[in-house]
Design an enzyme around this catalytic site. Sequence first.
Site, PDB file in Angstrom:
ATOM      1  CE1 TYR A 148      -6.916  -2.830   1.313  1.00 56.48           C
ATOM      2  CE2 TYR A 148      -8.204  -2.763  -0.713  1.00 56.48           C
ATOM      3  CZ  TYR A 148      -6.990  -2.915  -0.068  1.00 56.48           C
ATOM      4  OH  TYR A 148      -5.856  -3.163  -0.791  1.00 56.48           O
ATOM      5  CG  ASP A 180       0.511   2.186   0.613  1.00 54.60           C
ATOM      6  OD1 ASP A 180       1.110   1.600  -0.316  1.00 54.60           O
ATOM      7  OD2 ASP A 180      -0.220   3.178   0.443  1.00 54.60           O
TER       8      ASP A 180
END
Length: 310
Positions: A131, A67
């Site tokens: 992540y 994002d």
Amino acid sequence: MGSAPAGSARARYLVFFQYVGTAFSGVAAVRGAQRAVAVGVQNFLEEAAERLGSVVPVKVTVSSRTDAGVHALSNAAHLDVQRRPGRPPFSPEALARALNTHLTHPAIRVLQAFRVPSDFHARYAATSRSYLYRLATGCARPDQMPVFERDRCWALRTDCLDVAAMQEAAQHLLGTHDFSAFQSAGSPTPSPVRTLRRACVSPHPASPFALPQESSLRFWTVEFESQSFLYRQVRRMTAVLVAVGLGALTPAQVKAILESRDPLGRYQSRVAPACGLFLKSVQYGGLDGGSPACARGEGQAPGSREAPSG
């Protein structure tokens, strides 16, 4: 794509690249009139690829969507380059150098390239992705954060975190579960079931940008690894673990939230800021040379048709 002249050689490459996501609307390309107000990392990669002299347009297919404001230490993509007849394919090293030469944004860098089979797909062939989320404590106000760390961590307005409780809570998330409680709307998926292979909270080395008088500033990392993630699952899980670290939730309540499958609850609906999130790496198996297979990360099982997103 148009057809290539007879005798021209097409080669597919797997490319690893990194970026600071602050200036971008995300990794995905922005098309049409929206380019006037937003731009994606993919836009710059494709513009650099256009200058490789391919006889057909080069399309960049990104492995892992991120994002706006999310960073990547190593993302991946595949692309096809078809040179003129009589011109041999680029070597992977030459391709990486050429892309970096033609990249016009300083916050993007190509790390490495590999030749892959013509049916290889950067998104669906990934076996794992990871992540990393960076947290900071000891900063009473955002303007007290070193300017070099702004937009690269979540500055919490607290002096301490109960890291032991966070680690205990993270254990409830490990394994195969329905993660509906940690999914944001906006990315339809056939199934909310995911297998979380790793979830850990640990101290992070002190920032080299903190001055001696900022000794109270401490950094922490939260890391997750899975075959694939639901939309904003990582940022929602991080927000819940931070709530545990601040004493607003207990580890047992995290287990209850997971089992509730309710994404609209008070705590699980919170999303950690994008600025602290980094796609750490993407892993592939079964490629010659070994290097792609050693690139660690959060991923998508071979043959899966879902696009992973943190």
